[in-house]
Design a protein around this motif. Structure first.
Motif, PDB file in Angstrom:
ATOM      1  N   SER A   1       6.793  17.844   2.921  1.00  0.00           N
ATOM      2  CA  SER A   1       6.616  17.747   4.369  1.00  0.00           C
ATOM      3  C   SER A   1       7.138  16.403   4.848  1.00  0.00           C
ATOM      4  CB  SER A   1       5.141  17.784   4.751  1.00  0.00           C
ATOM      5  OG  SER A   1       4.473  18.780   4.084  1.00  0.00           O
ATOM      6  N   VAL A   2       7.123  16.283   6.162  1.00  0.00           N
ATOM      7  CA  VAL A   2       7.325  14.952   6.722  1.00  0.00           C
ATOM      8  C   VAL A   2       5.952  14.298   6.714  1.00  0.00           C
ATOM      9  CG1 VAL A   2       7.990  13.658   8.786  1.00  0.00           C
ATOM     10  CG2 VAL A   2       9.192  15.778   8.175  1.00  0.00           C
ATOM     11  N   ILE A   3       5.892  13.050   6.282  1.00  0.00           N
ATOM     12  CA  ILE A   3       4.612  12.360   6.360  1.00  0.00           C
ATOM     13  C   ILE A   3       4.752  11.136   7.267  1.00  0.00           C
ATOM     14  CG2 ILE A   3       3.702  13.144   4.133  1.00  0.00           C
ATOM     15  CD1 ILE A   3       4.382  10.339   3.038  1.00  0.00           C
ATOM     16  N   MET A   4       3.599  10.778   7.817  1.00  0.00           N
ATOM     17  CA  MET A   4       3.541   9.578   8.640  1.00  0.00           C
ATOM     18  C   MET A   4       2.891   8.524   7.761  1.00  0.00           C
ATOM     19  SD  MET A   4       1.856   9.575  12.395  1.00  0.00           S
ATOM     20  CE  MET A   4       1.699  11.313  12.510  1.00  0.00           C
ATOM     21  N   ILE A   5       3.466   7.338   7.724  1.00  0.00           N
ATOM     22  CA  ILE A   5       2.867   6.248   6.947  1.00  0.00           C
ATOM     23  C   ILE A   5       2.471   5.154   7.938  1.00  0.00           C
ATOM     24  CG2 ILE A   5       3.211   4.570   5.080  1.00  0.00           C
ATOM     25  CD1 ILE A   5       5.338   6.446   3.948  1.00  0.00           C
ATOM     26  N   LEU A   6       1.231   4.728   7.853  1.00  0.00           N
ATOM     27  CA  LEU A   6       0.718   3.766   8.832  1.00  0.00           C
ATOM     28  C   LEU A   6       0.020   2.611   8.135  1.00  0.00           C
ATOM     29  CD1 LEU A   6      -0.861   6.798  10.398  1.00  0.00           C
ATOM     30  CD2 LEU A   6       0.589   5.412  11.871  1.00  0.00           C
ATOM     31  N   SER A   7       0.130   1.431   8.719  1.00  0.00           N
ATOM     32  CA  SER A   7      -0.615   0.298   8.174  1.00  0.00           C
ATOM     33  C   SER A   7      -0.851  -0.759   9.236  1.00  0.00           C
ATOM     34  CB  SER A   7       0.131  -0.320   6.996  1.00  0.00           C
ATOM     35  OG  SER A   7      -0.585  -1.444   6.525  1.00  0.00           O
ATOM     36  N   ARG A   8      -2.015  -1.369   9.144  1.00  0.00           N
ATOM     37  CA  ARG A   8      -2.307  -2.492  10.042  1.00  0.00           C
ATOM     38  C   ARG A   8      -1.648  -3.771   9.540  1.00  0.00           C
ATOM     39  NH1 ARG A   8      -7.882  -1.988  13.237  1.00  0.00           N
ATOM     40  NH2 ARG A   8      -7.924   0.278  13.448  1.00  0.00           N
ATOM     41  N   GLU A   9      -1.062  -3.682   8.362  1.00  0.00           N
ATOM     42  CA  GLU A   9      -0.381  -4.856   7.789  1.00  0.00           C
ATOM     43  C   GLU A   9       1.120  -4.722   8.004  1.00  0.00           C
ATOM     44  OE1 GLU A   9      -2.008  -7.405   5.699  1.00  0.00           O
ATOM     45  OE2 GLU A   9      -3.790  -6.554   6.652  1.00  0.00           O
ATOM     46  N   GLY A  10       1.558  -4.829   9.260  1.00  0.00           N
ATOM     47  CA  GLY A  10       2.992  -4.677   9.530  1.00  0.00           C
ATOM     48  C   GLY A  10       3.721  -6.000   9.448  1.00  0.00           C
ATOM     49  N   GLY A  11       5.036  -5.927   9.590  1.00  0.00           N
ATOM     50  CA  GLY A  11       5.846  -7.141   9.625  1.00  0.00           C
ATOM     51  C   GLY A  11       6.423  -7.492   8.283  1.00  0.00           C
ATOM     52  N   MET A  12       5.585  -7.444   7.254  1.00  0.00           N
ATOM     53  CA  MET A  12       6.124  -7.785   5.935  1.00  0.00           C
ATOM     54  C   MET A  12       6.640  -6.536   5.239  1.00  0.00           C
ATOM     55  SD  MET A  12       2.528  -8.700   4.230  1.00  0.00           S
ATOM     56  CE  MET A  12       1.429  -9.144   5.557  1.00  0.00           C
ATOM     57  N   GLU A  13       7.156  -6.732   4.030  1.00  0.00           N
ATOM     58  CA  GLU A  13       7.696  -5.578   3.323  1.00  0.00           C
ATOM     59  C   GLU A  13       6.576  -4.637   2.926  1.00  0.00           C
ATOM     60  OE1 GLU A  13      10.591  -6.370   0.209  1.00  0.00           O
ATOM     61  OE2 GLU A  13      11.380  -7.949   1.500  1.00  0.00           O
ATOM     62  N   ILE A  14       6.745  -3.392   3.324  1.00  0.00           N
ATOM     63  CA  ILE A  14       5.682  -2.414   3.115  1.00  0.00           C
ATOM     64  C   ILE A  14       5.476  -2.135   1.621  1.00  0.00           C
ATOM     65  CG2 ILE A  14       7.081  -0.305   3.326  1.00  0.00           C
ATOM     66  CD1 ILE A  14       3.637  -0.923   4.965  1.00  0.00           C
TER      67      ILE A  14
END
Ligand code: GDP
Ligand code: MN
Length: 381
Positions: free
Chosen positions: A113-126
Motif C-alpha cells: 500500500s501507500v503508507i504515510m510516515i509521520l514524526s514530530r522529529e522533523g528537519g533532520m535525517e529521518i
C-alpha cells in the motif's frame, strides 16, 4: 525519477499544499533581484540538487540583506553536494520556525500500500530518527479503496500536532498531498521539514518527490522536467539497446539472460556475502554484439571488479553463447576477471570451448557465484 525541490513545490502549489513564495535563480545577480522582488526582511537561499542533506552540506543559508543574498548565492552556486554540482538556487521568503515535523507518503512493499510516515522529529535525517528512536515514527497504512478520508487525515494530523488550529490546517494539507501522490503516480512525496511558524501557519519548507518511471508516459508535464542523473542516463542508454539494466552499487557486475534468472543471480550473490553491482537482463540470443555492448556497460561502472555471466541455455545453445563470448572478448581488453556459468542445451560443448580461455568457467550457479564473490573480495582488499 526525481525532481528538484522547486519543481515539487510548484506541484504543491497546484495541489494547495502550502509553501513559501520562492524564485529560482542561476546567478548571484538574479538572486539579488529575487531578494528585491520577495520584499522579505529574511530570505533563505537553497541549493537545488537531486539529493538530500543540503542543509548539512552548507547548501541552505539564511540572508538578511541584498549583500548577504549575493554572498550566499556566490558560495552555494557551483558547490559540489554528494557529486551534484549546484547550477541553480531557490531564493525563498524566510520563515520564523516554531517547530519542525516530518511527513511523507511512499509505496510500501510490506503492506502493498501507500503508507504515510509521520514524526514530530522533523528537519533532520529521518533515517537517523528511525535508527535511534523508532518509537518517534508513526506509520499509517492508506487503504487504496478509500484513500485519505477526513477521519484518517485527522488521525494523522493529531499524531503531529496538539494545537487544534495546526490540526485544522494539516487535514486538507494531508489530503491534498495524497491526491498529488496518486494523480501524478508518485512513489514518494516527502515534506521535511513541515513547519509551524511563529504566526500560526503550517507550511511545507522542503519538498521531495519521486515518480514511477513506468507511469511517466501518462504525465507529459512530469516527463518534460526529467533531468536524468548520470546513472539514469546509463539506464536509458541500456534500454535503447534492448537491455534492462538497473544500477545497484555493488562490485559484482552481472550479465544474465532472463529477468528471473537475473533476480536469482542477485539473490545468490547476496547469499554468498557479495554485492551485485547491477541487474542486467540481456535477453535471449548469443549475438557477440550484444555481449560486447553489455560488457562495455558493466565495465563503465568503476566499482565493478568482477563480471559474472550467468547463462541458461534453452533455445539459446550454450556452444553458441561460448562462441559469442570468445568472439566478443577479442575486442574487449580488461583486467576484470570474468566468471561464466553455462548450463542447459549443449552445455558440454560450450564448456569445452571455454577451456584454455582466461574465463573462470563453472557449471553450477553455486560454483560460479562462490568464485565471483571470492574474487571480488580478494580484489577489494
Ligand atoms: P535539506 O537539508 O536538503 O533537507 O534542506 P531543507 O530545505 O530541509 O533545509 C534544512 C534546514 O534549514 C531546515 O530543517 C530548517 O531548519 C532550515 N531552513 C530552511 N528554510 C528555512 C527558513 O526559511 N527559515 C529558517 N529559519 N530556517 C530554514
Ligand atoms: Mn529537508
Amino acid at each position: 525519477m526525481k525532481i528538484h525541490e522547486y519543481q515539487a513545490k510548484e506541484l504543491f502549489d497546484k495541489y494547495s499544499v502550502p509553501t513559501v513564495k520562492a524564485l529560482v535563480c542561476r546567478d548571484a545577480e538574479s538572486c539579488a533581484a529575487a531578494w528585491r522582488e520577495l520584499g522579505s526582511p529574511l530570505v533563505v537561499v537553497k541549493a537545488q540538487v537531486l539529493t538530500g542533506g543540503r542543509g548539512k552540506a552548507g547548501g541552505v543559508k539564511l540572508a538578511r540583506s541584498e549583500q548577504e543574498v549575493r554572498e550566499c548565492a556566490g558560495s552555494i552556486l557551483g558547490m559540489d553536494i554528494k557529486g551534484f554540482i549546484v547550477d541553480r538556487v531557490m531564493v525563498a521568503a524566510g520563515v520564523e520556525i516554531l517547530s519542525e515535523y516530518y511527513i511523507s507518503m511512499v509505496t510500501d512493499r510490506n503492506t502493498k500500500s501507500v503508507i504515510m510516515i509521520l514524526s514530530r522529529e522533523g528537519g533532520m535525517e529521518i533515517e537517523e530518527v528511525a535508527a535511534k528512536t523508532p518509537e518517534k515514527i508513526i506509520r499509517i497504512v492508506i487503504d487504496p479503496l478509500t484513500g485519505v478520508p477526513d477521519f484518517v487525515a485527522r488521525e494523522a494530523a493529531f499524531t503531529l500536532f496538539d494545537d487544534f488550529s495546526h490540526v485544522k490546517q494539516a487535514v486538507p494539507l494531508i489530503q491534498n498531498m495524497y491526491r498529488l501522490f496518486t494523480e501524478k503516480d508518485a512513489s514518494l512525496v516527502e515534506i521535511n521539514p513541515l513547519v509551524t511558524t511563529k504566526d500560526g501557519k503550517v507550511v511545507a519548507l522542503d519538498g521531495n518527490m519521486t515518480f514511477d518511471d513506468n507511469a511517466l508516459y501518462r504525465h507529459p508535464d512530469i516527463e518534460s522536467i526529467f533531468e536524468p542523473t548520470e546513472q539514469e542516463k546509463k539506464e536509458l542508454d541500456a534500454k535503447s539497446k534492448g537491455f534492462s539494466y538497473i544500477h545497484l552499487g555493488g562490485k559484482i557486475g552481472c550479465m544474465v539472460n532472463g529477468a528471473g534468472l537475473a533476480m536469482a543471480t542477485m539473490d545468490m550473490i547476496k547469499l554468498y556475502g557479495g554485492e551485485p553491482a547491477n541487474f542486467l537482463d540481456i535477453g535471449g540470443s548469443s549475438n557477440p554484439g550484444k555481449v560486447i555492448e553489455a560488457m562495455k556497460l558493466l565495465l563503465s561502472d568503476r566499482e565493478v571488479n568482477v563480471v559474472l555471466i550467468n547463462i541458461f541455455g534453452g533455445i539459446t545453445r550454450c556452444d553458441d553463447v561460448a562462441k559469442g563470448l570468445i568472439e566478443a572478448f577479442k575486442t574487449i581488453t580488461t583486467n576484470v576477471p570474468v566468471v561464466i556459468r553455462l548450463t542447459g542445451t549443449n552445455e558440454r560443448e560450450g564448456l569445452e570451448m571455454l577451456k584454455g580461455t582466461p574465463f573462470h568457467s563453472a557449471s553450477t550457479m553455486g560454483e560460479a557465484v562462490g568464485t565471483a564473490v571470492k574474487l571480488s573480495k580478494s580484489l577489494s582488499n
